[in-house]
Scaffold this active site. Sequence first.
Site, PDB file in Angstrom:
ATOM      1  N   THR A 109      45.918 -24.891 -15.008  1.00  0.00           N
ATOM      2  CA  THR A 109      46.692 -26.027 -14.489  1.00  0.00           C
ATOM      3  C   THR A 109      45.782 -27.171 -14.061  1.00  0.00           C
ATOM      4  N   GLY A 148      43.270 -20.087  -8.057  1.00  0.00           N
ATOM      5  CA  GLY A 148      43.056 -19.292  -6.850  1.00  0.00           C
ATOM      6  C   GLY A 148      41.608 -18.841  -6.743  1.00  0.00           C
ATOM      7  N   GLU A 391      52.653 -19.004 -12.429  1.00  0.00           N
ATOM      8  CA  GLU A 391      52.774 -18.250 -13.682  1.00  0.00           C
ATOM      9  C   GLU A 391      53.980 -18.720 -14.471  1.00  0.00           C
TER      10      GLU A 391
HETATM   11  C1  PKZ Z   1      44.488  -9.113  -4.191  1.00  0.00           C
HETATM   12  C2  PKZ Z   1      45.589  -9.593  -3.322  1.00  0.00           C
HETATM   13  C3  PKZ Z   1      46.575 -10.371  -4.084  1.00  0.00           C
HETATM   14  C4  PKZ Z   1      47.450 -11.156  -3.167  1.00  0.00           C
HETATM   15  C5  PKZ Z   1      48.672 -11.487  -3.935  1.00  0.00           C
HETATM   16  C6  PKZ Z   1      49.230 -12.810  -3.454  1.00  0.00           C
HETATM   17  C7  PKZ Z   1      50.303 -13.247  -4.391  1.00  0.00           C
HETATM   18  C8  PKZ Z   1      49.736 -13.654  -5.718  1.00  0.00           C
HETATM   19  C9  PKZ Z   1      48.837 -14.872  -5.567  1.00  0.00           C
HETATM   20  C10 PKZ Z   1      49.205 -15.924  -6.507  1.00  0.00           C
HETATM   21  C11 PKZ Z   1      49.042 -15.474  -7.969  1.00  0.00           C
HETATM   22  C12 PKZ Z   1      49.197 -16.665  -8.817  1.00  0.00           C
HETATM   23  C13 PKZ Z   1      48.876 -16.395 -10.272  1.00  0.00           C
HETATM   24  C14 PKZ Z   1      49.437 -17.535 -11.067  1.00  0.00           C
HETATM   25  C15 PKZ Z   1      48.361 -18.281 -11.796  1.00  0.00           C
HETATM   26  C16 PKZ Z   1      48.956 -19.349 -12.644  1.00  0.00           C
HETATM   27  O1  PKZ Z   1      49.926 -19.959 -12.304  1.00  0.00           O
HETATM   28  S1  PKZ Z   1      48.167 -19.569 -14.146  1.00  0.00           S
HETATM   29  C17 PKZ Z   1      49.035 -20.895 -14.867  1.00  0.00           C
HETATM   30  C18 PKZ Z   1      50.412 -20.459 -15.349  1.00  0.00           C
HETATM   31  N1  PKZ Z   1      50.967 -21.508 -16.143  1.00  0.00           N
HETATM   32  C19 PKZ Z   1      52.015 -21.317 -16.946  1.00  0.00           C
HETATM   33  O2  PKZ Z   1      52.641 -20.270 -16.977  1.00  0.00           O
HETATM   34  C20 PKZ Z   1      52.361 -22.476 -17.811  1.00  0.00           C
HETATM   35  C21 PKZ Z   1      53.795 -22.386 -18.306  1.00  0.00           C
HETATM   36  N2  PKZ Z   1      53.923 -23.077 -19.574  1.00  0.00           N
HETATM   37  C22 PKZ Z   1      53.854 -22.373 -20.768  1.00  0.00           C
HETATM   38  O3  PKZ Z   1      53.690 -21.170 -20.832  1.00  0.00           O
HETATM   39  C23 PKZ Z   1      54.025 -23.166 -22.019  1.00  0.00           C
HETATM   40  O4  PKZ Z   1      53.678 -24.529 -21.806  1.00  0.00           O
HETATM   41  C24 PKZ Z   1      55.485 -23.127 -22.516  1.00  0.00           C
HETATM   42  C25 PKZ Z   1      56.445 -23.572 -21.448  1.00  0.00           C
HETATM   43  C26 PKZ Z   1      55.803 -21.702 -22.948  1.00  0.00           C
HETATM   44  C27 PKZ Z   1      55.630 -24.042 -23.689  1.00  0.00           C
HETATM   45  O5  PKZ Z   1      54.525 -23.800 -24.522  1.00  0.00           O
HETATM   46  P1  PKZ Z   1      54.534 -24.433 -25.992  1.00  0.00           P
HETATM   47  O6  PKZ Z   1      53.289 -24.089 -26.684  1.00  0.00           O
HETATM   48  O7  PKZ Z   1      54.882 -25.866 -25.835  1.00  0.00           O
HETATM   49  O8  PKZ Z   1      55.653 -23.544 -26.618  1.00  0.00           O
HETATM   50  P2  PKZ Z   1      57.032 -23.987 -27.273  1.00  0.00           P
HETATM   51  O9  PKZ Z   1      56.818 -25.192 -28.159  1.00  0.00           O
HETATM   52  O10 PKZ Z   1      58.093 -24.065 -26.221  1.00  0.00           O
HETATM   53  O11 PKZ Z   1      57.244 -22.690 -28.159  1.00  0.00           O
HETATM   54  C28 PKZ Z   1      56.369 -22.476 -29.233  1.00  0.00           C
HETATM   55  C29 PKZ Z   1      56.390 -21.015 -29.553  1.00  0.00           C
HETATM   56  O12 PKZ Z   1      55.470 -20.355 -28.698  1.00  0.00           O
HETATM   57  C30 PKZ Z   1      56.063 -19.202 -28.174  1.00  0.00           C
HETATM   58  N3  PKZ Z   1      55.428 -18.904 -26.897  1.00  0.00           N
HETATM   59  C31 PKZ Z   1      55.242 -19.765 -25.870  1.00  0.00           C
HETATM   60  N4  PKZ Z   1      54.602 -19.130 -24.874  1.00  0.00           N
HETATM   61  C32 PKZ Z   1      54.373 -17.858 -25.283  1.00  0.00           C
HETATM   62  C33 PKZ Z   1      53.763 -16.710 -24.684  1.00  0.00           C
HETATM   63  N5  PKZ Z   1      53.272 -16.743 -23.429  1.00  0.00           N
HETATM   64  N6  PKZ Z   1      53.691 -15.573 -25.399  1.00  0.00           N
HETATM   65  C34 PKZ Z   1      54.202 -15.524 -26.644  1.00  0.00           C
HETATM   66  N7  PKZ Z   1      54.815 -16.567 -27.259  1.00  0.00           N
HETATM   67  C35 PKZ Z   1      54.899 -17.710 -26.579  1.00  0.00           C
HETATM   68  C36 PKZ Z   1      57.517 -19.578 -28.034  1.00  0.00           C
HETATM   69  O13 PKZ Z   1      58.321 -18.412 -27.950  1.00  0.00           O
HETATM   70  C37 PKZ Z   1      57.746 -20.339 -29.317  1.00  0.00           C
HETATM   71  O14 PKZ Z   1      57.922 -19.416 -30.334  1.00  0.00           O
HETATM   72  P3  PKZ Z   1      58.880 -19.844 -31.582  1.00  0.00           P
HETATM   73  O15 PKZ Z   1      60.222 -20.154 -30.969  1.00  0.00           O
HETATM   74  O16 PKZ Z   1      58.256 -21.069 -32.183  1.00  0.00           O
HETATM   75  O17 PKZ Z   1      58.862 -18.643 -32.452  1.00  0.00           O
HETATM   76  C1  FAD Z   2      50.632 -20.569  -5.044  1.00  0.00           C
HETATM   77  C2  FAD Z   2      50.244 -21.059  -6.414  1.00  0.00           C
HETATM   78  C3  FAD Z   2      49.151 -20.504  -7.065  1.00  0.00           C
HETATM   79  C4  FAD Z   2      48.768 -20.976  -8.315  1.00  0.00           C
HETATM   80  N1  FAD Z   2      47.654 -20.444  -8.909  1.00  0.00           N
HETATM   81  C5  FAD Z   2      47.242 -20.961 -10.088  1.00  0.00           C
HETATM   82  C6  FAD Z   2      46.040 -20.483 -10.695  1.00  0.00           C
HETATM   83  O1  FAD Z   2      45.366 -19.622 -10.145  1.00  0.00           O
HETATM   84  N2  FAD Z   2      45.651 -21.010 -11.878  1.00  0.00           N
HETATM   85  C7  FAD Z   2      46.377 -21.988 -12.525  1.00  0.00           C
HETATM   86  O2  FAD Z   2      45.978 -22.415 -13.614  1.00  0.00           O
HETATM   87  N3  FAD Z   2      47.542 -22.459 -11.979  1.00  0.00           N
HETATM   88  C8  FAD Z   2      47.963 -21.979 -10.782  1.00  0.00           C
HETATM   89  N4  FAD Z   2      49.119 -22.460 -10.209  1.00  0.00           N
HETATM   90  C9  FAD Z   2      49.810 -23.574 -10.855  1.00  0.00           C
HETATM   91  C10 FAD Z   2      51.115 -23.139 -11.480  1.00  0.00           C
HETATM   92  O3  FAD Z   2      50.887 -22.369 -12.615  1.00  0.00           O
HETATM   93  C11 FAD Z   2      51.927 -24.412 -11.801  1.00  0.00           C
HETATM   94  O4  FAD Z   2      52.277 -24.997 -10.574  1.00  0.00           O
HETATM   95  C12 FAD Z   2      53.174 -24.061 -12.611  1.00  0.00           C
HETATM   96  O5  FAD Z   2      52.793 -23.715 -13.919  1.00  0.00           O
HETATM   97  C13 FAD Z   2      54.167 -25.233 -12.647  1.00  0.00           C
HETATM   98  O6  FAD Z   2      53.546 -26.408 -13.156  1.00  0.00           O
HETATM   99  P1  FAD Z   2      53.564 -27.741 -12.271  1.00  0.00           P
HETATM  100  O7  FAD Z   2      53.178 -27.414 -10.900  1.00  0.00           O
HETATM  101  O8  FAD Z   2      52.798 -28.770 -13.016  1.00  0.00           O
HETATM  102  O9  FAD Z   2      55.109 -28.179 -12.221  1.00  0.00           O
HETATM  103  P2  FAD Z   2      55.831 -29.088 -13.325  1.00  0.00           P
HETATM  104  O10 FAD Z   2      55.662 -28.503 -14.673  1.00  0.00           O
HETATM  105  O11 FAD Z   2      55.454 -30.516 -13.111  1.00  0.00           O
HETATM  106  O12 FAD Z   2      57.365 -28.839 -12.876  1.00  0.00           O
HETATM  107  C14 FAD Z   2      57.990 -29.695 -11.948  1.00  0.00           C
HETATM  108  C15 FAD Z   2      59.467 -29.731 -12.286  1.00  0.00           C
HETATM  109  O13 FAD Z   2      59.606 -30.222 -13.629  1.00  0.00           O
HETATM  110  C16 FAD Z   2      60.441 -29.353 -14.381  1.00  0.00           C
HETATM  111  N5  FAD Z   2      60.012 -29.296 -15.786  1.00  0.00           N
HETATM  112  C17 FAD Z   2      58.744 -29.335 -16.257  1.00  0.00           C
HETATM  113  N6  FAD Z   2      58.742 -29.215 -17.593  1.00  0.00           N
HETATM  114  C18 FAD Z   2      60.043 -29.076 -17.984  1.00  0.00           C
HETATM  115  C19 FAD Z   2      60.705 -28.889 -19.233  1.00  0.00           C
HETATM  116  N7  FAD Z   2      60.022 -28.820 -20.390  1.00  0.00           N
HETATM  117  N8  FAD Z   2      62.060 -28.763 -19.229  1.00  0.00           N
HETATM  118  C20 FAD Z   2      62.743 -28.801 -18.074  1.00  0.00           C
HETATM  119  N9  FAD Z   2      62.189 -28.997 -16.851  1.00  0.00           N
HETATM  120  C21 FAD Z   2      60.855 -29.131 -16.818  1.00  0.00           C
HETATM  121  C22 FAD Z   2      60.258 -27.979 -13.730  1.00  0.00           C
HETATM  122  O14 FAD Z   2      61.409 -27.152 -13.978  1.00  0.00           O
HETATM  123  C23 FAD Z   2      60.119 -28.342 -12.259  1.00  0.00           C
HETATM  124  O15 FAD Z   2      61.418 -28.424 -11.681  1.00  0.00           O
HETATM  125  C24 FAD Z   2      49.517 -22.015  -8.952  1.00  0.00           C
HETATM  126  C25 FAD Z   2      50.637 -22.560  -8.304  1.00  0.00           C
HETATM  127  C26 FAD Z   2      51.004 -22.089  -7.041  1.00  0.00           C
HETATM  128  C27 FAD Z   2      52.201 -22.698  -6.353  1.00  0.00           C
END
Ligand code: PKZ
Ligand code: FAD
Length: 625
Positions: A109, A148, A391
């Site tokens: 991110t 993180g 995530e």
């Molecule tokens: C030790 C103690 C612990 C303590 C504990 C505490 C609590 C715990 C701490 C916090 C813990 C935080 C940990 C979070 C750390 C982050 O937050 S890391 C950052 C996470 N960020 C995200 O998840 C980003 C979300 N966005 C996305 O995944 C992608 O931008 C989207 C929304 C899937 C769209 O991607 P895109 O490439 O534009 O895909 P799109 O054009 O919509 O679709 C293209 C194709 O790809 C496929 N596709 C897309 N994504 C995927 C996928 N992942 N897999 C397979 N196919 C996929 C679609 O199904 C589609 O397939 P077709 O329909 O074409 O067959």
């Molecule tokens: C506690 C915490 C820990 C995190 N840890 C990590 C980490 O370790 N590593 C890391 O890489 N990231 C981390 N993140 C980031 C996290 O993965 C992003 O915040 C998350 O993917 C959402 O993206 P954003 O914050 O840019 O929100 P945005 O994508 O800007 O979303 C804001 C609003 O826009 C809307 N929106 C966005 N796109 C669309 C769409 N295509 N269609 C409809 N609505 C849409 C959403 O629904 C939402 O309501 C963390 C976040 C938090 C809160």
Amino acid sequence: MLTKREELFGGTPDEYLSHKEKYENSTRKAVILFSLLRKIQEENNTDLTNYRNLLSGVLGASISQDGSPFGLHYIMFMPVFMSQADEEQQERWLHRALNCSIIGSYAQTELGHGTFIRGLETTATYDPSTQEFVLHSPTLTSYKWWPGGLGNTANYCIVIAQLYSKGECHGIHSFIVQVRDEDTHMPLPGIKVGEIGVKMGLNAVNNGFIGFENVRIPRTNMLMKHAKILEDGTYVKSKNSKLIYGAMVFVRVVIVFDSVNYLAKAITVATRYSAVRRQSQLKEGEPERQILDYVTQQDKILTAIAGCFAMKMNARMLWDTFNVINDQLHKGNMERLGELHALACCLKAISTSDSSLFTARCRVSCGGHGYMVSSTLPATSALTTASCTYEGDNTVLLLQTARFLLKTWRQIDTGPLTPTVEYLKTVSAPGFSYKWENSIEGIIRGFQIVSMKKISSCLNLMTAKVMSGMSQADAWNTISIQLVSAGESHCRAIVISTFHEDMSKAMRSMSASLAEVMGQLVELYAVYWTLERLGDLLEYTSISGADVVKLRSWYEELLRKIRPNAVGLVDAFDIIDELLQSTLGAYDGRVYERLMEEALKSPLNAEPVNQSFHKYLKPFMQGKL
Ligand SMILES: CCCCCCCCCCCCCCCC(=O)SCCNC(=O)CCNC(=O)[C@H](O)C(C)(C)COP(=O)(O)OP(=O)(O)OC[C@H]1O[C@@H](n2cnc3c(N)ncnc32)[C@H](O)[C@@H]1OP(=O)(O)O
Ligand SMILES: Cc1cc2nc3c(=O)[nH]c(=O)nc-3n(C[C@H](O)[C@H](O)[C@H](O)COP(=O)(O)OP(=O)(O)OC[C@H]3O[C@@H](n4cnc5c(N)ncnc54)[C@H](O)[C@@H]3O)c2cc1C
């Protein structure tokens, strides 16, 4: 000499520490906890399968509701390594990560992009003359933001960047980057790294930012299990461009388990407190009642308990499905990748939003004392609401599921469907007829029909809008509320049917009395969500007003039956007091004594008159200010 337990759980409560002290204290505790864990994992070989068990130990034992500065090292750095690094790279780094001689983070991110990862701006440009990548943050919005542990803890991180070679962009890829000197911990040249400041919760996770000023890393720092860059800069494509997203699928699976653990903590607190707290008389002259005797309290809490059991069983189903499909992916069979992604997306979204909803209800159900930090409910609420974002934002993930469902529906007549969607064929088969019935099976059928009809209606709407001249993208956006709703209905149908099927199997080996209680939880969960989604069921099934009246009394009857077992059900989660960390939920029920004990730890109680009296209050009260 303090015992390990005292070292881990003693000392000044976090709530009275500054942001900086809280981080330092969490790091101190993390090294104690993770050196214990390091011993455990040294005995097991570690691949993704048994890694989750280690991870649930880490998460379950995460001793602070504020998370841990090591969280990302375990939750993402290592899983991404295991799924994206080739043999040689795993050989070089994985062991060091496993024994924590390096601490990693996951930097995807950016300030400007979280959801739309194809829009990430950080670049990794290959220089064949030196066989290196040049990592660069071209804009402020390209700074990584959120990773993180990155603020002050990690010395390595996995960076997701746009890969450029021979002037061509190949999209986002993963790179391992050393960010701090292993000896001095100083940021390496060209790297600007820091901590992002105080958040709503999880303030021990040490979320950071990082910017790169033309930082050079060896070619072999690109994680090359799937795609590769050869020495001359030739790009070798991955078998499937979506494999790079694999780790996000794994983490979403883990987060479903996580959401159950956090909800279990919240309902343990709320249930035990509701058994201790007496308030108001139900009948004149009677002693005040346990608030758990009020049906409105049961409505808040017992449904959360049922939800916890339901999501636990679905987390296990998702994990089993992940393992089956992950094995297929390793053998090059991509057939079910889309289904796994869709299932992980909707279960992550529904488990975290349910967990957030029910945790907030638990907080409110404990009245004023539920608003005390010492109850642990505010922190759990802050944590579960964060999980609706990290995530993958829940709305976006449900749209991903809807995308898969529409694709499936288009192909409904071309052949067999994969397990999680085969119900669509059943309920849409010619000659299939269904009349609503107030039973578990009837409810499951009803939810499956609602899901199928929403998907079908979305596709018809999309088609009509495109036929009227609207672009595909505009048509998608216009009906996106209905698409999200279709994703949620599909998931709810899966959650209820999985809960019913898996619990029915488990009940066969239970005592009759335990099986009876478990059966009541399944019914409560199904009837609760039926009443919650009445609009859909009235629109798409033959449910009648008379059915609804009977459902309501069925619901109230279930609350009455489950009430006597409520405390036993949460005791079964067996969360020790040190992990619960709650004045309201401690096993001994000494709520009022604990509230007072914790209050007296406040630094403001260290002396009878605070210095502000002499400095401000007194002159003010005497009209001198
Ligand atoms: C030790 C103690 C612990 C303590 C504990 C505490 C609590 C715990 C701490 C916090 C813990 C935080 C940990 C979070 C750390 C982050 O937050 S890391 C950052 C996470 N960020 C995200 O998840 C980003 C979300 N966005 C996305 O995944 C992608 O931008 C989207 C929304 C899937 C769209 O991607 P895109 O490439 O534009 O895909 P799109 O054009 O919509 O679709 C293209 C194709 O790809 C496929 N596709 C897309 N994504 C995927 C996928 N992942 N897999 C397979 N196919 C996929 C679609 O199904 C589609 O397939 P077709 O329909 O074409 O067959
Ligand atoms: C506690 C915490 C820990 C995190 N840890 C990590 C980490 O370790 N590593 C890391 O890489 N990231 C981390 N993140 C980031 C996290 O993965 C992003 O915040 C998350 O993917 C959402 O993206 P954003 O914050 O840019 O929100 P945005 O994508 O800007 O979303 C804001 C609003 O826009 C809307 N929106 C966005 N796109 C669309 C769409 N295509 N269609 C409809 N609505 C849409 C959403 O629904 C939402 O309501 C963390 C976040 C938090 C809160």
